[in-house]
Motif scaffolding. Structure first.
Motif, PDB file in Angstrom:
ATOM      1  N   THR A 189     -16.952 -10.531  -9.198  1.00  0.00           N
ATOM      2  CA  THR A 189     -15.735  -9.838  -8.778  1.00  0.00           C
ATOM      3  C   THR A 189     -15.315 -10.272  -7.379  1.00  0.00           C
ATOM      4  N   THR A 190     -14.034 -10.144  -7.117  1.00  0.00           N
ATOM      5  CA  THR A 190     -13.470 -10.534  -5.827  1.00  0.00           C
ATOM      6  C   THR A 190     -13.911  -9.571  -4.735  1.00  0.00           C
ATOM      7  N   ALA A 191     -14.388 -10.120  -3.628  1.00  0.00           N
ATOM      8  CA  ALA A 191     -14.780  -9.333  -2.464  1.00  0.00           C
ATOM      9  C   ALA A 191     -13.781  -9.553  -1.337  1.00  0.00           C
ATOM     10  N   LEU A 192     -13.730  -8.605  -0.403  1.00  0.00           N
ATOM     11  CA  LEU A 192     -12.950  -8.753   0.819  1.00  0.00           C
ATOM     12  C   LEU A 192     -13.863  -9.389   1.869  1.00  0.00           C
ATOM     13  N   VAL A 193     -13.488 -10.575   2.341  1.00  0.00           N
ATOM     14  CA  VAL A 193     -14.357 -11.377   3.196  1.00  0.00           C
ATOM     15  C   VAL A 193     -13.628 -11.739   4.487  1.00  0.00           C
ATOM     16  N   ALA A 194     -14.331 -11.645   5.619  1.00  0.00           N
ATOM     17  CA  ALA A 194     -13.819 -12.065   6.921  1.00  0.00           C
ATOM     18  C   ALA A 194     -14.615 -13.272   7.392  1.00  0.00           C
ATOM     19  N   ALA A 211     -15.097  -4.245 -10.433  1.00  0.00           N
ATOM     20  CA  ALA A 211     -13.668  -4.533 -10.297  1.00  0.00           C
ATOM     21  C   ALA A 211     -13.417  -5.349  -9.043  1.00  0.00           C
ATOM     22  N   ASP A 212     -12.355  -6.153  -9.097  1.00  0.00           N
ATOM     23  CA  ASP A 212     -11.949  -6.956  -7.945  1.00  0.00           C
ATOM     24  C   ASP A 212     -11.362  -6.078  -6.850  1.00  0.00           C
ATOM     25  N   VAL A 213     -11.503  -6.516  -5.606  1.00  0.00           N
ATOM     26  CA  VAL A 213     -10.694  -5.964  -4.525  1.00  0.00           C
ATOM     27  C   VAL A 213      -9.275  -6.505  -4.736  1.00  0.00           C
ATOM     28  N   THR A 214      -8.326  -5.607  -4.825  1.00  0.00           N
ATOM     29  CA  THR A 214      -6.960  -6.016  -5.165  1.00  0.00           C
ATOM     30  C   THR A 214      -5.944  -5.815  -4.050  1.00  0.00           C
ATOM     31  N   GLY A 215      -6.330  -5.129  -2.988  1.00  0.00           N
ATOM     32  CA  GLY A 215      -5.400  -4.901  -1.894  1.00  0.00           C
ATOM     33  C   GLY A 215      -6.116  -4.262  -0.732  1.00  0.00           C
ATOM     34  N   MET A 216      -5.419  -4.133   0.385  1.00  0.00           N
ATOM     35  CA  MET A 216      -6.054  -3.583   1.584  1.00  0.00           C
ATOM     36  C   MET A 216      -5.011  -2.897   2.465  1.00  0.00           C
ATOM     37  N   ILE A 217      -5.500  -2.007   3.328  1.00  0.00           N
ATOM     38  CA  ILE A 217      -4.721  -1.452   4.435  1.00  0.00           C
ATOM     39  C   ILE A 217      -5.241  -2.133   5.689  1.00  0.00           C
ATOM     40  N   THR A 218      -4.341  -2.631   6.524  1.00  0.00           N
ATOM     41  CA  THR A 218      -4.763  -3.311   7.746  1.00  0.00           C
ATOM     42  C   THR A 218      -4.304  -2.542   8.984  1.00  0.00           C
ATOM     43  N   ASP A 219      -5.030  -2.715  10.068  1.00  0.00           N
ATOM     44  CA  ASP A 219      -4.616  -2.152  11.346  1.00  0.00           C
ATOM     45  C   ASP A 219      -3.292  -2.792  11.757  1.00  0.00           C
ATOM     46  N   ILE A 220      -2.339  -1.977  12.171  1.00  0.00           N
ATOM     47  CA  ILE A 220      -0.991  -2.481  12.409  1.00  0.00           C
ATOM     48  C   ILE A 220      -0.933  -3.426  13.612  1.00  0.00           C
ATOM     49  N   HIS A 223      -4.446  -6.355  12.645  1.00  0.00           N
ATOM     50  CA  HIS A 223      -4.422  -6.873  11.271  1.00  0.00           C
ATOM     51  C   HIS A 223      -5.812  -6.848  10.615  1.00  0.00           C
ATOM     52  N   ARG A 224      -6.744  -6.166  11.239  1.00  0.00           N
ATOM     53  CA  ARG A 224      -8.090  -6.036  10.682  1.00  0.00           C
ATOM     54  C   ARG A 224      -8.050  -5.061   9.501  1.00  0.00           C
ATOM     55  N   PRO A 225      -8.649  -5.395   8.355  1.00  0.00           N
ATOM     56  CA  PRO A 225      -8.677  -4.447   7.236  1.00  0.00           C
ATOM     57  C   PRO A 225      -9.435  -3.170   7.607  1.00  0.00           C
ATOM     58  N   VAL A 226      -8.857  -2.050   7.249  1.00  0.00           N
ATOM     59  CA  VAL A 226      -9.497  -0.761   7.519  1.00  0.00           C
ATOM     60  C   VAL A 226      -9.831  -0.014   6.226  1.00  0.00           C
ATOM     61  N   ALA A 227      -9.287  -0.457   5.108  1.00  0.00           N
ATOM     62  CA  ALA A 227      -9.596   0.128   3.804  1.00  0.00           C
ATOM     63  C   ALA A 227      -9.159  -0.876   2.734  1.00  0.00           C
ATOM     64  N   TYR A 228      -9.716  -0.736   1.543  1.00  0.00           N
ATOM     65  CA  TYR A 228      -9.334  -1.642   0.457  1.00  0.00           C
ATOM     66  C   TYR A 228      -9.339  -0.895  -0.876  1.00  0.00           C
ATOM     67  N   TRP A 229      -8.594  -1.447  -1.833  1.00  0.00           N
ATOM     68  CA  TRP A 229      -8.466  -0.851  -3.156  1.00  0.00           C
ATOM     69  C   TRP A 229      -9.214  -1.658  -4.210  1.00  0.00           C
ATOM     70  N   THR A 230      -9.788  -0.940  -5.159  1.00  0.00           N
ATOM     71  CA  THR A 230     -10.230  -1.527  -6.420  1.00  0.00           C
ATOM     72  C   THR A 230      -9.644  -0.672  -7.544  1.00  0.00           C
ATOM     73  N   HIS A 231      -9.640  -1.225  -8.752  1.00  0.00           N
ATOM     74  CA  HIS A 231      -9.079  -0.472  -9.880  1.00  0.00           C
ATOM     75  C   HIS A 231      -9.814  -0.922 -11.134  1.00  0.00           C
ATOM     76  N   HIS A 232     -10.810  -0.132 -11.553  1.00  0.00           N
ATOM     77  CA  HIS A 232     -11.467  -0.399 -12.830  1.00  0.00           C
ATOM     78  C   HIS A 232     -10.715   0.394 -13.896  1.00  0.00           C
ATOM     79  N   GLU A 233     -11.168   1.596 -14.234  1.00  0.00           N
ATOM     80  CA  GLU A 233     -10.341   2.442 -15.093  1.00  0.00           C
ATOM     81  C   GLU A 233      -9.318   3.219 -14.275  1.00  0.00           C
ATOM     82  N   ARG A 234      -9.713   3.616 -13.058  1.00  0.00           N
ATOM     83  CA  ARG A 234      -8.828   4.369 -12.180  1.00  0.00           C
ATOM     84  C   ARG A 234      -8.807   3.702 -10.807  1.00  0.00           C
TER      85      ARG A 234
END
Length: 605
Positions: A189-194, A211-220, A223-234
């Motif tokens: 699965t896709t990971a969020l990597v720095a 599940a893959d990491v599909t998106g992220m919230i970044t510091d405005i 631009h550092r990621p502060v949270a990320y989304w995955t979506h398996h069933e939910r």
């Protein structure tokens, strides 16, 4: 018709309309950094040649910033340091490859930043300097290249073809010293990597085994990621930085459903948050991070808010080879037994097949599900192999399997629904658009009689001609498409594509079929539908062919959407026996539908 409005935060009664489009509407926008302009793109009747427009938020003056016919424009970056200057891409010089330009909003002046010799995209820093380019390898992989200082490029990282659809470089941090990526190399699965550029040290910031990491919230600011989304069933939001812990906890506790950030103020105090549940339509909220207040701004479909809508349920069905298929089921409220995945009696069912196929079905509010369930149908989505979000093994399992195992997955999910007492085996329809339309045609030619009827919406019928006629701006994806679908440049490849092309098996279709096509579709040209209809008519096989002269690969104009939905509803009612709201095509003033084959479907028919 969707248009842009602007309103003072404290007085929504003072809202002003800024755009007055009466044809296709305005479907999205971006703010300039100084809030003086709203930017949006529009094509011409679905041709996907997008022109960029700006509207002055004070005067309402509207200008076309890229008045070039046959050209695709896109906003690449809106920087803070130069509020009047944005970075855009244009394929004006070469329709296959988009160059980078700065665009001065006040004057419209364009200045070339980077000519594109054949890359898929570029990664730039906050000062619009090109730091990397992303290209394709001859085998269909990806490569990251850096300028060598002598007008050339040096390859700094390579992604093999097996990882190419699940790995992508995202962005740089504000310092320009860290590169973030969604990366499946060395894992499924896709990971969020720095990656620290100075040392090459890579750090996994987040991952999920299912599940893959599909998106992220970044510091405005950073631009550092502060949270990320995955979506398996939910969908699941994972916090990785304490700066947003309280915000996520606050919003999750409000009971607004699954939420995403739509936009933020420059000081990051105010967030526009879009939220919905499976039984409530979208709502836009204004969240004040400092005051911890949440104000409802508007409901996207207010007429649905008080209606009793049907719940969506998720499950995992095993394909015949053991591959897990995440599926979503909606039952009419009257047919929902109240227990998980149980109907009071077998129902007529609509199998909805998503397009792409490199996309996926998701849990949440689904207008198609609600509409069809209100007409008495069970509705089933299947994330068949090739769907995204479930790791590289799953997405690559679809390579070469158009019309084979990808359709087997649909059949296996239908068999599950029949065995579970959800679906009446004699009253099942298959409906899909784009790749989903191909799956409809493939299903009707592979297994005549399996489905009571099918609706193909701009689906390809001939894989050979589809691959030889890809849009110019898809040129960089050609090798990936050949790997996934088939190679039309070799005799063996052409023979295999022909064997999986429904056009060449049209004579076996025994089930009622509706075909829908947009005249300006650059992805699936009208010839794909025209030829299929010709084959059916020549063999005396009934078909309904709906043609929309001002649409492309999708339907943007509301009169067209309503007319198509009404015709589909009547078609399904005729062959499955569900509910039907009486209509005449003339009810939807301004539609551009032509019935090129078959009869008009109305309540009387």
């Amino acid at each position: 018709m969707m248009n842009l409005w602007i309103s003072p935060r404290g007085d929504r009664s003072a809202a002003r309309q800024l755009t007055f489009d009466r044809h296709r509407g305005v479907s999205g926008h971006s703010w300039s950094r100084d809030a003086g302009w709203l930017l949006f793109g529009q094509d011409t009747d679905g041709d996907e040649n997008v022109k960029l427009y700006a509207v002055d938020t004070s005067s309402g003056e509207q200008r076309c910033l890229t008045p070039f016919d046959g050209t695709r424009a896109a906003v690449v970056r809106i920087g803070r340091a130069t509020p009047d200057l944005i970075l855009i891409s244009l394929n004006r010089r070469d329709p296959r490859h988009a160059d980078l330009y700065t665009l001065e909003l006040s004057t419209g002046r364009l200045e070339l930043v980077q000519q594109n010799p054949g890359f898929t995209s570029f990664i730039v820093d906050d000062d619009y300097r090109v730091r990397f380019a992303v290209g394709r390898t001859p085998a269909g992989g990806r490569e990251l290249l850096a300028p060598d200082g002598a007008s050339g490029w040096t390859v700094v990282s390579v992604v093999e073809p097996d990882d190419a659809r699940t790995t992508a470089w995202s962005h740089l941090d504000h310092s320009g010293n860290v590169l973030y990526a969604l990366d499946s190399r060395g894992r499924d699965t896709t990971a969020l990597v720095a990656t620290e550029l100075a040392t090459g040290r890579a750090t996994v910031l987040g991952a999920d085994a299912r599940a893959d990491v599909t998106g992220m919230i970044t510091d405005i600011d950073t631009h550092r990621p502060v949270a990320y989304w995955t979506h398996h069933e939910r969908p699941t939001l994972h916090v990785i930085d304490e700066t947003v812990c309280n915000d996520v906890a606050f919003l999750n506790a409000r009971g607004i459903g699954d939420w995403v950030i739509g936009s933020r103020t420059l000081d990051d105090r105010l967030w526009l948050v879009g939220a919905a549940t499976d039984t409530t339509p979208g709502v836009t909220w204004l969240y004040d991070r400092a005051a911890k207040t949440l104000d409802r701004l508007f409901v996207h479909r207010p007429e649905l808010m008080e209606l009793p809508l049907a719940r969506m349920q998720s499950t995992e069905v095993r394909a015949r080879d053991g591959l897990p298929l995440v599926c979503y089921l909606t039952l009419p409220r009257a047919a929902d037994a109240g227990e998980p995945l149980r109907a009071t009696a077998p129902r007529p069912m609509v199998l909805l097949v998503h397009g792409g196929p490199w996309d996926r079905d998701r849990f949440g509010f689904n207008p198609m599900h609600q509409w069809l369930a209100s007409r008495g149908y069970a509705v089933l989505n299947v994330n068949f192999r090739s769907s995204t979000g479930f790791g590289k093994h799953f997405v690559n399992a679809g390579d070469g399997q158009w019309g084979r195992r990808m359709n087997d997955d649909l059949d296996d999910a239908v068999d599950w629904a029949i065995a579970a007492g959800i679906a009446d085996p004699q009253r099942i329809a298959i409906v899909g658009g784009s790749y989903g339309g191909y799956a409809v045609l493939s299903g009707l030619t592979r297994s005549p009689g399996r489905y009571a009827c099918g609706v193909d919406i701009f689906g390809p019928s001939n894989l050979e001609t589809l691959l030889m006629a890809i849009p110019a701006h898809w040129e960089h994806e050609r090798r990936m498409l050949y790997r996934a679908v088939g190679d039309p440049t070799t005799p063996e490849g052409r023979a295999d594509l022909r064997a999986r092309s429904p056009l060449h098996a049209a004579g076996v279709i025994a089930d009622p079929l509706m075909i829908v096509q947009g005249a300006n579709d650059p992805r699936v040209p009208p010839a794909e539908s025209d030829r299929m209809v010709e084959q059916l008519v020549a063999r005396g096989i009934p078909v309904t062919y709906l043609f929309f002269k001002d649409e492309g690969h999708g339907f943007s104009r509301e009169p067209n959407r309503l007319t198509l939905n009404a015709m589909m509803e009547a078609f399904l009612a005729r062959h499955l026996g569900g509910g039907l709201e009486p209509f005449e095509p003339g009810d939807f003033r301004g539609h551009a539908m032509e019935i090129r084959q078959g009869e008009s479907l109305t309540a009387a028919a």
